[in-house]
Design a protein around this motif. Sequence first.
Motif, PDB file in Angstrom:
ATOM      1  N   UNK A   1       0.844  -1.195   0.000  1.00 32.21           N
ATOM      2  CA  UNK A   1       0.000   0.000   0.000  1.00 32.21           C
ATOM      3  C   UNK A   1       0.882   1.247   0.000  1.00 32.21           C
ATOM      4  N   UNK A   2       0.526   2.191  -0.847  1.00 32.05           N
ATOM      5  CA  UNK A   2       1.097   3.535  -0.794  1.00 32.05           C
ATOM      6  C   UNK A   2      -0.024   4.434  -0.297  1.00 32.05           C
ATOM      7  N   UNK A   3       0.230   5.163   0.788  1.00 26.84           N
ATOM      8  CA  UNK A   3      -0.854   5.894   1.444  1.00 26.84           C
ATOM      9  C   UNK A   3      -0.498   7.347   1.714  1.00 26.84           C
ATOM     10  N   UNK A   4      -1.557   8.158   1.742  1.00 24.26           N
ATOM     11  CA  UNK A   4      -1.476   9.558   2.165  1.00 24.26           C
ATOM     12  C   UNK A   4      -2.578   9.729   3.204  1.00 24.26           C
ATOM     13  N   UNK A   5      -2.210   9.596   4.466  1.00 19.18           N
ATOM     14  CA  UNK A   5      -3.179   9.651   5.556  1.00 19.18           C
ATOM     15  C   UNK A   5      -2.666  10.627   6.600  1.00 19.18           C
ATOM     16  N   UNK A   6      -3.441  11.690   6.829  1.00 21.48           N
ATOM     17  CA  UNK A   6      -3.055  12.704   7.811  1.00 21.48           C
ATOM     18  C   UNK A   6      -3.989  12.720   9.009  1.00 21.48           C
ATOM     19  N   UNK A   7      -5.146  12.091   8.884  1.00 15.27           N
ATOM     20  CA  UNK A   7      -6.139  12.090   9.962  1.00 15.27           C
ATOM     21  C   UNK A   7      -6.251  10.699  10.569  1.00 15.27           C
TER      22      UNK A   7
END
Length: 139
Positions: A114-120
């Motif tokens: 998985x490549x992710x962009x999670x800030x919350x």
Amino acid sequence: MGKICAFFGHRDVWADVSEPLEQAIRIAVAEGVTDFWVGGYGSFDSYAAGSVRRLKKDFPEISLHLILAYLPTEKDPLADNYDSMIYPEGLELVPQRFAISKRNQWIVNNCDMVIAYVRNTYGGAYTAVQSAKRKGRYI
């Protein structure tokens, strides 16, 4: 068949993530990824799909697939932007309000990385990444 890498990220992206995404995709390809899966909703998915499309020039063996949450009723105008569109089996039995979360769980169950962009610490992307971690997926 090579490995599968999925993208999960928030609908809104507050910065240009193209360069780090392309670096992460290059690393994934070096690890044996040939297939990239994207859900097709929001800014992060757009960045991810665009990055894969650009890198196909350097890596012609990679493919970009749109994983649908809803059964298409007509030809999707975005279909030409992907190598294929996949509608997970059994998703047609899920109530529409749960379709995206069930699709995301199907992706987690069937991908290698998985490549992710999670800030919350809330929302569908966060939940999917947490599930991927529990499944031992490389994040």
